[in-house]
Scaffold this motif. Structure first.
Motif, mmCIF file in Angstrom:
data_model
loop_
_atom_site.group_PDB
_atom_site.id
_atom_site.type_symbol
_atom_site.label_atom_id
_atom_site.label_comp_id
_atom_site.label_asym_id
_atom_site.label_seq_id
_atom_site.Cartn_x
_atom_site.Cartn_y
_atom_site.Cartn_z
ATOM 1 N N ARG A 141 0.506 2.813 -9.588
ATOM 2 C CA ARG A 141 0.364 1.522 -9.068
ATOM 3 C C ARG A 141 0.164 0.693 -10.321
ATOM 4 O O ARG A 141 0.701 -0.494 -10.349
ATOM 5 N N THR A 191 -5.335 13.124 -6.857
ATOM 6 C CA THR A 191 -4.568 12.007 -6.228
ATOM 7 C C THR A 191 -4.898 10.736 -6.463
ATOM 8 O O THR A 191 -4.082 9.909 -6.633
ATOM 9 N N GLU A 192 -6.112 10.337 -6.543
ATOM 10 C CA GLU A 192 -6.651 9.010 -6.756
ATOM 11 C C GLU A 192 -6.084 8.574 -8.188
ATOM 12 O O GLU A 192 -5.658 7.504 -8.298
ATOM 13 N N TYR A 226 -2.438 8.062 -7.841
ATOM 14 C CA TYR A 226 -1.988 6.651 -7.189
ATOM 15 C C TYR A 226 -2.503 5.392 -8.230
ATOM 16 O O TYR A 226 -1.537 4.723 -8.308
ATOM 17 N N ALA A 237 0.908 -1.322 -0.165
ATOM 18 C CA ALA A 237 -0.184 -0.018 0.042
ATOM 19 C C ALA A 237 0.844 1.110 0.177
ATOM 20 O O ALA A 237 0.408 2.189 -0.575
ATOM 21 N N ARG A 238 2.157 1.327 0.375
ATOM 22 C CA ARG A 238 2.876 2.166 0.569
ATOM 23 C C ARG A 238 3.425 2.786 -0.986
ATOM 24 O O ARG A 238 4.194 3.827 -1.015
ATOM 25 N N TYR A 239 3.379 1.840 -1.527
ATOM 26 C CA TYR A 239 4.081 2.261 -3.124
ATOM 27 C C TYR A 239 3.072 3.019 -3.776
ATOM 28 O O TYR A 239 2.156 2.574 -4.757
ATOM 29 N N ASP A 240 3.033 4.568 -3.709
ATOM 30 C CA ASP A 240 2.137 5.410 -4.261
ATOM 31 C C ASP A 240 2.841 6.360 -5.112
ATOM 32 O O ASP A 240 2.260 7.305 -5.930
ATOM 33 N N LEU A 261 4.899 8.664 -4.268
ATOM 34 C CA LEU A 261 5.072 10.252 -3.740
ATOM 35 C C LEU A 261 6.391 10.241 -3.281
ATOM 36 O O LEU A 261 6.943 11.253 -3.440
#
Lengths: 530, 285
Positions: free
Chosen positions: B138, B130-131, B134, B113-116, B118
């Protein structure tokens, strides 16, 4: 769009009508709100005062340069793991004990998943299944609605848990980008959840004030709502008495007691207006708009979130011990002993109020003020100890009604005023011995607040502000005033006793407020009645 | 399950790496506090006196005949060298791979979940919200295997599914763990099993089915150690009829790495597998 605007205007009008109706009803002695019950529950997030974050070694200083307190773990770099901060656990335990909670000697950590730019890992580490503590209660003073006096109430708590704070985001709509500051990401929070049992905004606000005080006294949180150290979410619903609970909305991230009160008051009226017009309250998240004083829907958070709670696999269960259960052979820095922490708890605010009432015979209101003003209390206790006071009430009246009032008017804290216990003690002595009047005291305070190097007696000397108590002098002035106001005197002798105060006032004027009021009253009465 | 593995050319080298890694790590809250006693293996390792267990459930479908033969062969060798060899049962073995798939998918969904894009890693160009940023980052940077595991993991972690999948898998995990505990408590020191079904498959054959099917087939023997949290080592013992190495696995008791690695070294010395000597190959004329 048009329909939404129309609805908003309609609601506005309805709320205005309700407010007017409520005022009229109040004048008639009945209250609109007696037809509706408000039900409020609170979720408080208190930042733990600690040198480093909950699971990493980054610093926690408020207002640090942007993104300067961010470790690899806080930025969610792969390969980093959480390590629990002992001080945060101790703070949680102290708080749980102070709030009369039941500690879970074994508690667990969970991951709460959601995607947001201020949450680098994509999940928050919290305690959902098995929190640090459950239940608990807080006794606090709140003004009784009917009698306007302070009464003791009890708020029940549901649970207390440790969790990470998120970072901060600023949305620049024009440039359509977001700015993220991770300084706050990972700071330790205590989440304290109350039962939904508050009946009014004032009750909720009084409770939060008491909680703030408790947390400050035990040293776990500085409680500065304006700095974000303490944030409150309020769940609000309304219902007719003896009906089941209504649909609730949640007002998030209130960062001052005033906002808490105003937002709950607005939300209550908003929900009543909806229900009275036959509508339905939505179960939604709302924010408080400081400019308009209204709550507004946070549309984008309305979607139902499944947080996919999962046990945190990188942290073992948190185990606490008591004196009886401390295991042998384990290094002491790995053991957290609840009994040792309990012994470290200082005197809590409510216990202090009770003690002050018993020890000094203070009223509820006065003991409450002293509990909220620790430096003033220190001053008061010094004065009472050092001097042979016949009447403790004089000291507390002067401290609260005169000194505190004077510094409040100047918008400074008593601790910042440089008034010493010696100074205030002298003032008390002077009033007690009837050397000065209250009016003179206030003049002296003005001087002292400008220049605290002087003592009251000095000021009196320099300015010649002795109270005139000389019987003869006072008699002369009284005669003068009587002679100068024949009509008033006749009114008094005819039975209009209220004008007596006017005559006293005239004497005071002639003596620039430095007369011994008690003596003047006695003498004047004497002269008038003969 | 997200743990490091050690890959070396000899048991002695594995000991060197283990000694460097093992022990308490103050930055890893799951490591134990007890001080770690480094392993020291004798020059000539002996398997005499050890009780070796052969779990009957590891005669799994799809086991190649080459592998079966090697397994039997090594069991005989160690018996001749003075070890006691005994058949044992780990009744919940068949459940292990499914249990692993559920828990692994959940961990992947959570850890990834941390792979965004940013803070680090690939960031897509779609910045409309933002969505979408992401989602694009991903989607572009995770391949279909990872995405499949994330979707499965998120499904298992939904509130309505958590008990049925995640919690149930943890319960099954405890049963698997108990199988090993019971076996060790009954007097067995070490278990000897195949590592995989046969020798290394060709890429062509492997890609005939999807990744999940293949891993379900191939991981059956190795993931129980992860489920139970016990030490394990795999070493080459013979060549298959295709001329490729065959490996056997030894499973040991928790915190008894010394015993496990001694047994591994003994077997290494007994089978005398002819490892490729790259230096010789590179430098010979």
């Amino acid at each position: 769009m048009v329909v939404r605007l129309f609805m908003r205007q309609f609601q506005h009008n309805l709320i205005r009508q309700l407010k007017r109706y409520s005022k009229r009803a109040a004048l008639k002695g009945e209250r609109l709100e007696s037809q509706w019950e408000t039900v409020i529950g609170l979720e408080i997030h208190a930042q733990i005062s600690a040198k480093s974050k909950l699971f990493s070694g980054s610093g926690t200083t408020f207002a640090s340069p942007i993104n300067s307190m961010v470790s690899f773990f806080d930025a969610s770099l792969p390969g980093t793991l959480p390590v629990l901060n002992r001080r945060c656990v101790e703070a949680g335990i102290l708080t749980a004990l102070a709030l009369q909670c039941r500690l879970n000697l074994v508690s667990m950590f969970d991951r709460k998943h959601y995607f947001y730019a201020d949450l680098p890992a994509g999940y928050q580490i919290t305690q959902q299944r098995c929190p640090l503590a459950k239940d608990g209660h807080v006794e606090y003073l709140a003004p009784d609605e009917v009698h306007r006096k302070l009464v003791l109430k009890r708020a029940r708590l549901t649970q207390l848990q440790l969790e990470q704070d998120s970072g901060k985001s600023l949305h620049d709509v024009e440039m359509s980008h977001s700015l993220i500051d991770l300084n706050r990401a990972g700071i330790g929070l205590m989440e304290i959840i109350t039962e939904p049992e508050f009946c009014s905004a004032v009750e909720a606000a009084s409770f939060v004030r008491e909680l703030q005080l408790i947390l400050q006294v035990i040293g776990v949180c500085d409680g500065k709502m304006e700095e974000g150290s303490l944030r409150v979410d309020a769940s609000v619903s309304v219902r007719r008495p003896s009906e089941p609970l209504g649909i609730r909305s949640e007002i998030k991230n209130l960062n001052s007691i005033r906002h808490l009160m105003r937002s709950i008051e607005f939300e209550t009226l908003r929900q009543i207006s909806i229900l009275e017009s036959g509508g339905q309250v939505l179960n939604e998240t709302r924010a408080y708009d400081v400019e308009t004083g209204e709550t507004v829907s946070m549309r984008d958070k309305e979607r139902l979130h499944d947080y996919r709670f999962m046990a945190e696999p990188n942290l073992p269960p948190l185990r606490l011990y008591t004196n009886d259960t401390v295991p042998n052979g384990v290094p002491s820095d790995q053991i957290i002993n609840v009994d040792e922490l309990r012994a470290m708890l200082p005197e809590l605010p409510n216990a202090k109020r009770e003690r002050l009432k018993k020890q000094y015979g203070l009223s509820v209101e006065h003991s409450n003020v002293f509990v909220n003003e620790p430096t003033l209390l220190e001053c008061f206790e010094k004065i009472v100890a050092n001097q042979n006071l016949q009447n403790v009430k004089i000291a507390s009246n002067i401290c609260i009604n005169e000194v505190l009032a004077a510094v409040n008017k100047k918008n400074i804290a008593f601790s910042a005023s440089n008034l010493s216990a010696e100074s205030v003690g002298e003032l008390v002595e002077l009033v007690q011995d009837e050397v000065i009047s209250l009016l003179t005291l206030r003049k002296i305070l003005e001087v002292l607040l400008q220049d605290s190097s002087k003592l009251p007696k000095q000021v009196i000397e320099e300015r010649g502000w002795h109270q005139v108590s000389n019987e003869t002098a006072l008699e002369n002035i009284c005669c003068q005033v009587i002679a100068a106001n024949p009509k008033v005197v006749d009114d008094y002798r005819d039975g209009k006793t209220k004008v007596f105060n006017y005559l006293i006032g005239e004497v005071q004027k002639k003596l620039s407020g430095q007369s011994n009021v008690k003596a003047v009253v006695r003498i004047m009465k004497q002269k008038l009645d003969t | 399950m997200d743990v490091p593995g050690i890959l070396t050319r000899s048991v002695d080298d594995a000991v060197v790496i283990l000694n460097a890694l093992a022990g308490h790590d103050p930055k890893d809250s799951t490591t134990v506090f007890e001080p770690f006693k480094p392993c020291a293996l004798p020059d000539v390792a002996s398997i005499k006196g050890l009780k070796i267990g052969i779990p009957q459930e590891y005669h799994a479908p799809g086991l190649s005949s080459d592998m079966k033969d090697s397994w039997q062969h090594v069991a005989d060798i160690v018996e001749n060298a003075g070890a006691t060899v005994k058949r044992v049962s780990l009744p919940h073995t068949a459940l292990s791979i499914v249990c692993y798939h559920v828990l692994c998918a959940c961990e992947v969904a959570s850890n990834m979940a941390r792979y965004d894009g940013l803070e680090y890693g690939h960031r897509a160009k779609d910045e409309s919200s933002t969505e979408s940023l992401y989602a694009a980052s991903r989607h572009e940077a995770f391949n279909n295997v990872v995405r499949g595991r994330i979707l499965a993991g998120n499904y298992f972690l939904l509130k309505q599914n958590y008990d049925r999948y995640y919690v149930q898998a943890q319960r099954v995990r405890r049963l698997i763990s108990q199988d090993f505990w019971n076996t060790f408590r009954s007097g067995i020191d070490i278990l000897l099993t195949p590592t995989v079904l046969g020798d290394a498959p060709s890429y062509r054959w492997f890609s005939k089915a999807d990744n999940r099917t293949r891993t379900q087939e191939q991981d059956v023997f190795t993931q129980p150690a992860n489920m139970a949290g016990i030490p394990a080592i795999s070493l080459p013992v013979a060549l298959s009829s295709n001329g490729l190495p065959l490996g056997l696995q030894l499973l040991g008791q928790p915190f008894k790495e010394q015993q496990l690695l001694t047994a591994a070294k003994a077997i290494e010395q007994l089978v005398n597998f002819r490892a490729l000597d790259f230096d010789k190959l590179l430098y010979c004329d």
